[in-house]
Scaffold this active site. Sequence first.
Site, PDB file in Angstrom:
ATOM      1  N   LYS A  40       0.853  -1.185   0.000  1.00  0.00           N
ATOM      2  CA  LYS A  40       0.000   0.000   0.000  1.00  0.00           C
ATOM      3  C   LYS A  40       0.891   1.238   0.000  1.00  0.00           C
ATOM      4  O   LYS A  40       1.700   1.445   0.907  1.00  0.00           O
ATOM      5  CB  LYS A  40      -0.910   0.012   1.230  1.00  0.00           C
ATOM      6  CG  LYS A  40      -1.832   1.231   1.309  1.00  0.00           C
ATOM      7  CD  LYS A  40      -2.702   1.159   2.551  1.00  0.00           C
ATOM      8  CE  LYS A  40      -3.600   2.371   2.676  1.00  0.00           C
ATOM      9  NZ  LYS A  40      -4.455   2.299   3.887  1.00  0.00           N
ATOM     10  N   LYS A  94      -2.344  -1.514  -3.628  1.00  0.00           N
ATOM     11  CA  LYS A  94      -3.174  -0.306  -3.569  1.00  0.00           C
ATOM     12  C   LYS A  94      -2.271   0.924  -3.670  1.00  0.00           C
ATOM     13  O   LYS A  94      -1.262   0.972  -2.963  1.00  0.00           O
ATOM     14  CB  LYS A  94      -3.949  -0.282  -2.248  1.00  0.00           C
ATOM     15  CG  LYS A  94      -4.824   0.953  -2.054  1.00  0.00           C
ATOM     16  CD  LYS A  94      -5.514   0.930  -0.689  1.00  0.00           C
ATOM     17  CE  LYS A  94      -6.399   2.162  -0.512  1.00  0.00           C
ATOM     18  NZ  LYS A  94      -7.067   2.194   0.801  1.00  0.00           N
TER      19      LYS A  94
END
Length: 352
Positions: free
Chosen positions: A224, A277
């Site tokens: 992420k 992400k």
Amino acid sequence: METLSSRTPVTNGITNHLPTPVQRPRRLRISPALRDLVRETRLTPAQLIAPIFVRHGRDLRVAIRSMPGQYQMSPDQAAREARELAERGIRAVLLFGIPAHKDACGSENADPDGIVPQAIRAIKDAVPGMVVISDMCFCEYTDHGHCGVLNSPDRSDFQPQLGEGYLLNDPTLALLAEASVVHARAGADIIAPSGMIDGMVATIRAALDSAGLSHTSIMSYAAKYASGFYGPFRDAAESPPQFGDRSQYQMDPANAREALREVDLDVAEGADILMVKPALAYLDIIRQVRDRHTLPLAAYQVSGEYSMVKAAALQGWLDEQRIALETLTAIRRAGADMIITYWAKEAAEWLG
């Protein structure tokens, strides 16, 4: 008037000697049916996961200003939304909670009567077969907007060398363990730790197993990035940091090898599903993770990716449906098995 198509070609004997193409890829693009027959990447509603923002109350659907078409919902409305998603072939939702009260350690996240446990139970009652994923983080629940416990002079474990406001890793792990068990007991099928806290997967796995919840899966936000694409999400989840940013725990967008190291660690710690992400700006990372590991791989098409296209479409500058489906297909083509997307409901309708 003579037109180009009506003229007799003037060859002067030249074109008679040009080679005729042997390979003609266009043969397989001649009709919609043929193009569909040879399509390499398939996109179906069952591959999509719909994020839902839940807040306390009843019969509430509060529009999110920076994300047209998205809402904060009370648990009863979240259950209604889940039914509509299921009717369109969507099989999974990802829950984010907006608490009634925020404090330094995000205590509502571990409350059995907190907003996410309420929503989990409501959705499971309405659609028992829906896969419910609980985003496991603390940024929405803390009054400082960071993803866990902060280094502070008023704590007995204050570490001056780290500086005030530094996110403390191991005390945050203890909170993640406690809240994960609460959400799993409420009925969450999957816990999705998203804070990029070192050791989060191993800690949550141990806590779930010790609580007799070994059947509960973990979808790790394994790579992420500290991205500018999250802007509208801060509005949706009411979770902007009150100071600084999250670069001390989320990844530097310039790093790819580090992402693979993070993913390797989460695999070793027992993750069941991996995630990258954001999605569109990190297709190379999705592909590298896909080539390296065989675990199911998710990608999160985040708020900024959604809102940019929505804004342009509202201005009439582009075709929203075409762009949305094209980007979703690109994420699948890069190697994602499933996509978390704010277009889930609309995409399911577009896909028929």
